[in-house]
Design an enzyme around this catalytic site. Sequence first.
Site, PDB file in Angstrom:
ATOM      1  N   LYS A   1       0.919  -1.029   0.400  1.00  0.00           N
ATOM      2  CA  LYS A   1      -0.126   0.145   0.033  1.00  0.00           C
ATOM      3  C   LYS A   1       0.556   1.749   0.262  1.00  0.00           C
ATOM      4  O   LYS A   1       1.571   0.903   0.624  1.00  0.00           O
ATOM      5  CB  LYS A   1      -1.087   0.369   1.177  1.00  0.00           C
ATOM      6  CG  LYS A   1      -1.714   1.237   1.486  1.00  0.00           C
ATOM      7  CD  LYS A   1      -2.682   0.815   2.396  1.00  0.00           C
ATOM      8  CE  LYS A   1      -4.063   1.909   2.704  1.00  0.00           C
ATOM      9  NZ  LYS A   1      -4.683   1.855   3.731  1.00  0.00           N
TER      10      LYS A   1
ATOM     11  N   SER B   1     -10.060   1.504   2.772  1.00  0.00           N
ATOM     12  CA  SER B   1      -8.945   3.035   2.133  1.00  0.00           C
ATOM     13  C   SER B   1      -8.297   2.425   1.140  1.00  0.00           C
ATOM     14  O   SER B   1      -6.830   2.237   0.203  1.00  0.00           O
ATOM     15  CB  SER B   1      -7.683   3.372   2.870  1.00  0.00           C
ATOM     16  OG  SER B   1      -7.318   3.186   3.444  1.00  0.00           O
TER      17      SER B   1
ATOM     18  N   SER C   1      -9.768  -0.410   7.173  1.00  0.00           N
ATOM     19  CA  SER C   1      -9.122  -0.421   5.591  1.00  0.00           C
ATOM     20  C   SER C   1      -8.813  -1.471   5.084  1.00  0.00           C
ATOM     21  O   SER C   1      -8.356  -1.204   4.242  1.00  0.00           O
ATOM     22  CB  SER C   1      -8.725   1.006   5.681  1.00  0.00           C
ATOM     23  OG  SER C   1      -9.274   2.051   5.669  1.00  0.00           O
TER      24      SER C   1
END
Lengths: 489, 477
Positions: A78, A153, A177
Amino acid sequence: MSTLLPDFAEMARALRAGKVSSRELTGDCLARIKRHDSSLNSFISVYPEQALAAADAADKAIAAGSAGPLTGIPMAHKDIFCAEGTRTTVGSKMLDNFVAPYDSRVVSGLAAAGMVSVGKTNMDEFAMGSSNETSYFGPVKNPWDLQRSPGGSSGGSAAAVAAGLVPAATGTDTGGSIRQPAALTGLTGLKPTYGRVSRYGMVAFASSLDQAGTLTRSASDAALMLGAMAGFDDRDSTCANVPVPDYSATLNDSLQGKTIGVPKEFFDDGLEAGCAQAVQDSIKEYQKLGAVIKEVSLPNLAMSVPVYYIVAPAECSSNLSRFDGVRFGYRTESTGDLADMYTRTRSEAFGVEVKRRIMTGAYVLSAGYYDAYYLQAQKVRQLISDDLSRCFAEVDVIMGPTTPTPAFKLGEKMNDPVQMYLNDIYTIAANLAGLPAISIPCGFSQNLPVGLQLIGTQFAEGLLLNCAHQYQQATDWHLRTPSISGGVA
Amino acid sequence: MSWEVVIGLEVHAQLATKSKIFSGASTAFGAQPNTQACLVDLGYPGVLPVLNEQAVAMAVKFGLAVGAEITRRSVFARKNYFYPDLPKGYQISQFELPIVGKGQLTIKLEDDTEKVVGITRAHLEEDAGKSLHENFSDRTGIDLNRAGTPLLEIVSEPDMRSATEAVAYMRKIHQIVRYLGVCDGNMQEGSFRCDANVSVRPMGQEELGTRTELKNINSFRFVERAINFEIQRQIDLIEDGGTVTQETRLYDPDKDETRSMRSKEEANDYRYFPDPDLLPVVIDDDFIAAIKAELPELPEARATRFAESFGLKSAQIETLVGDVDTAAYFEQVVGEGADPRLAANYVLGDLTGALNKDSLEIAVSKVSAVDMAGLIKRVMDNTISGKIAKEVFEAMWNGEGGADAVIESKGLKQITDIGAIEVAVDQVIADNPQQVAEFKGGKEKVLGFFVGKVMQLTQGKANPGQVNKLLRDKLSS
């Protein structure tokens, strides 16, 4: 042959047997990214040369017999984890030009275990969002239906793994997330105990809630990755000095006699019927595996969203103050005075959702409002944590849905922040209490994946992975893949 | 109307740790800008603070020295505001739960009475960097070397009633932190500075007047001048029918005035909240006991001991123990075998004079304590007179060697041979019949004239006691 093998164990076997090289595995990932990512938008940066160099090093280690179970397996990070010499944008215009001068603990840990990072995945700006639509680099598409959101997210990581672009990816989970995107894309998403994985080098959103974890196809993959990510790090004062067990060693433990608590509040009116059915069915499956099901109650669960939307913005309003255009990142072109530089820099480089949260956070911390909002929220946070502790006095694991609905359409909730925030109603409690939780695929509703959430006590990742793995041995939901991936195994 | 002045001080003492309070970067002063700032000090994305245990130990040490409560579970909080030399956009400080609670200390006033001043609290925090406005025509330079340097902010009760008292209090704090070795006390380098809260009220009134805060004063002299200016400004203002505005004011030493920086309305709302990156600081009995065990002798105890063992005058003791290095130097001189009274005289006289002249600290004195003792011992055994000793000291100060070497090379050894002195005395008497007559006529004062002449003749080396005695004997016969 297709190098897209179902799990790390098979990849490691193939690598050791010389049936495939890490260079081939990595090259195939890069090729799939090239082929599919224009429609998914799951990556912000891809590093072919660096990845292939790391793959070659892994192949050497494999040839030399010094490989571990993760050596040579490609993955993606990420774009919230700093990786030395590479751009780390956090999905924001603010850090579009930011090249991290050091490695985060997660990046160095997985690199040391021999994993090959191919790039950095898209995400909601500063991890603030539940749909991946707040990213400066555009929304990510759900591989199961390109009209829909993969969640957020960690939406880029989820979409990339679900579409078979990479076998695994890292994520971060502040209010859901990792688990919510895992649920919406049919993946296994693990959020460890707060303090299990060092936050060093992970750009902060809400420091008391943020925790790094994994997005993988299976629980057995997550067990291996967590082993390389977890552990004490003296550069993070909130990182726990608790030994890291061998998570793979307990995957096959029997669930006979284990008690599973199902909070009645998880099955409220907001839960979509298909999701409810899939979750109920999976709970029955656990009964077949020998677990005892008990109804429990989390009376303050409804308060978790409002509490979260005070605590998280409060912390983010302060955490994001360092983005001022002085030392790194974006700086406005305009040349006014100091206050003008701050205002323009931050106005121009932060997106709408980030600004909303900074303003909310500044408000709840301001003189005269602190007691009514921030302090009160901390008290309710404790109540929610106490509710969970009470449950765990009776049960080993708490189980329920991960999200109220399957993947929603892009654009559907962007203009209604409250509806968007309610998507995290089942996941936030684990963050507020700092507990580990995992989401695993448990069926489909409207032809879209549904996630089952398991929450454990502090440092009970081993038990959660064990429960998840046993379920995955008995079912094949985790092996279902969207057509874009071309099918796995 | 007569006015009562109310003053409270916030002293910022930079703790003498090797590394910063939340990072491993060095705290050394004077390095090239931005060479002692690591990623944590620069507030880079993803980095986290890790507390320096040494800073905690130093804060506890100070707390114990002023008899304060040590908070067993203190909390770091973020003080949020934007400024270019504050990299994170917040300062890590302590707010509701400071590490040191209520304490007190005693100051001595000019009339020799004592006064107890309350300490409200002392808390740990990180210093900011520096904004450099010079050498940049249309820009501001930022030096973050100081960012993250540990500070102990010591907050007093509003117990002081004059600028003199405020200075006495500040000196006392300075003395204590220096004795404890927790702060180098260097005010030029900003290691020790203070803010003063000043208000006035009509004598006898209970309620406090509106206060102003004078920022960042870095010398004892300026504290006194800034406060006195401010007191007069406030009194004049009120007496002219105005009111004091609560505000922050800056003291300008060049113009000797204070001027407004920002009013209460313009003040930041710092939005304090507990720093989620740091755990509460938990201090147990063992930690406190260990620090207590290593507490050094403090000024009061040392003064008592000096009085008891050395029989010195109280004014001398006060000056000697006033500065930890001076006290240590003196003790070393005595430890080398010098007479305590002579040692006190030389340390406070010749040595202090020379140090002041060259603007040197005693810690880097050009004459070591051992050499000073060597000089005093030559006075004690009559090798040289007190007068010659001054000359020897000067030579030693100028690097001409130890006392014995100087005496030898300059031939300053005192003449104690009675025969040699007698020759000189006889000659002086023979050369000055008029003065001899005066003395015999009862003018005792003339003896000084003869002593002077004899000393001149012997180049100061004759033993003054012997000269006196011989002259008297001969003139009276």
